[in-house]
Design a protein around this motif. Sequence first.
Motif, PDB file in Angstrom:
ATOM      1  N   VAL A  17       0.869  -1.173   0.000  1.00 17.29           N
ATOM      2  CA  VAL A  17       0.000   0.000   0.000  1.00 17.29           C
ATOM      3  C   VAL A  17       0.905   1.223   0.000  1.00 17.29           C
ATOM      4  CG1 VAL A  17      -1.773   1.257   1.264  1.00 17.29           C
ATOM      5  CG2 VAL A  17      -1.790  -1.244   1.246  1.00 17.29           C
ATOM      6  N   PHE A  18       0.751   2.057  -1.036  1.00 15.42           N
ATOM      7  CA  PHE A  18       1.588   3.244  -1.171  1.00 15.42           C
ATOM      8  C   PHE A  18       0.880   4.465  -0.595  1.00 15.42           C
ATOM      9  CE2 PHE A  18       2.897   0.514  -4.749  1.00 15.42           C
ATOM     10  CZ  PHE A  18       4.235   0.379  -4.426  1.00 15.42           C
ATOM     11  N   PRO A  19       1.572   5.286   0.169  1.00 15.15           N
ATOM     12  CA  PRO A  19       0.970   6.503   0.716  1.00 15.15           C
ATOM     13  C   PRO A  19       0.591   7.469  -0.405  1.00 15.15           C
ATOM     14  CG  PRO A  19       3.178   6.126   1.625  1.00 15.15           C
ATOM     15  CD  PRO A  19       2.952   5.107   0.577  1.00 15.15           C
ATOM     16  N   LYS A  20      -0.408   8.299  -0.149  1.00 14.78           N
ATOM     17  CA  LYS A  20      -0.889   9.217  -1.182  1.00 14.78           C
ATOM     18  C   LYS A  20       0.188  10.189  -1.632  1.00 14.78           C
ATOM     19  CE  LYS A  20      -3.112  12.387   2.062  1.00 14.78           C
ATOM     20  NZ  LYS A  20      -4.363  13.018   2.426  1.00 14.78           N
ATOM     21  N   GLU A  21       1.139  10.527  -0.764  1.00  9.12           N
ATOM     22  CA  GLU A  21       2.228  11.436  -1.154  1.00  9.12           C
ATOM     23  C   GLU A  21       3.097  10.810  -2.252  1.00  9.12           C
ATOM     24  OE1 GLU A  21       1.859  10.426   2.118  1.00  9.12           O
ATOM     25  OE2 GLU A  21       0.791  12.195   2.834  1.00  9.12           O
ATOM     26  N   LEU A  23       2.106   8.363  -4.354  1.00  9.07           N
ATOM     27  CA  LEU A  23       1.280   8.268  -5.556  1.00  9.07           C
ATOM     28  C   LEU A  23       1.213   9.611  -6.278  1.00  9.07           C
ATOM     29  CD1 LEU A  23      -1.637   6.072  -4.186  1.00  9.07           C
ATOM     30  CD2 LEU A  23       0.278   5.347  -5.621  1.00  9.07           C
ATOM     31  N   ALA A  24       1.109  10.696  -5.515  1.00  6.59           N
ATOM     32  CA  ALA A  24       1.071  12.024  -6.115  1.00  6.59           C
ATOM     33  C   ALA A  24       2.401  12.352  -6.787  1.00  6.59           C
ATOM     34  CB  ALA A  24       0.746  13.068  -5.056  1.00  6.59           C
ATOM     35  N   ARG A  25       3.490  11.970  -6.142  1.00  2.00           N
ATOM     36  CA  ARG A  25       4.812  12.252  -6.733  1.00  2.00           C
ATOM     37  C   ARG A  25       5.030  11.460  -8.021  1.00  2.00           C
ATOM     38  NH1 ARG A  25      10.397  13.200  -3.669  1.00  2.00           N
ATOM     39  NH2 ARG A  25      11.702  13.264  -5.507  1.00  2.00           N
ATOM     40  N   ARG A  27       2.586  10.480  -9.870  1.00  2.00           N
ATOM     41  CA  ARG A  27       1.430  10.821 -10.704  1.00  2.00           C
ATOM     42  C   ARG A  27       0.720   9.568 -11.199  1.00  2.00           C
ATOM     43  NH1 ARG A  27       4.971  14.501 -14.057  1.00  2.00           N
ATOM     44  NH2 ARG A  27       5.591  16.027 -12.534  1.00  2.00           N
ATOM     45  N   GLY A  29      -2.320   6.350  -9.993  1.00  2.00           N
ATOM     46  CA  GLY A  29      -3.452   6.041  -9.146  1.00  2.00           C
ATOM     47  C   GLY A  29      -3.895   4.615  -9.386  1.00  2.00           C
ATOM     48  N   PRO A  30      -5.023   4.237  -8.814  1.00  2.00           N
ATOM     49  CA  PRO A  30      -5.535   2.870  -8.984  1.00  2.00           C
ATOM     50  C   PRO A  30      -5.683   2.509 -10.461  1.00  2.00           C
ATOM     51  CG  PRO A  30      -6.784   4.034  -7.314  1.00  2.00           C
ATOM     52  CD  PRO A  30      -5.891   5.051  -7.955  1.00  2.00           C
TER      53      PRO A  30
END
Length: 76
Positions: A17-21, A23-25, A27, A29-30
């Motif tokens: 499970v990857f933290p949202k930070e 995933l944002a870096r 770019r 998503g699911p």
Amino acid sequence: MNLTIKLTRVGNSTGAVFPKELLARLRVGPGDTVYVSETPDGGVRLTASNPDFEAKMAAAEAIMREDRDILRVLAK
């Protein structure tokens, strides 16, 4: 950025499970694909772009630069 990612059981496999930070870096998503490649120092690199595709595109751009005049004639 230093993160700790815990691995979890997903059926007969293992998932992360990857933290949202992160995933944002990246770019992503699911449903997106990420690529893992080895680094020269024995580590791994996680990217959102395919490193093989990037190498092929760099070679294609070099050819297009070298043969610009020929490609221009063929495009007519």
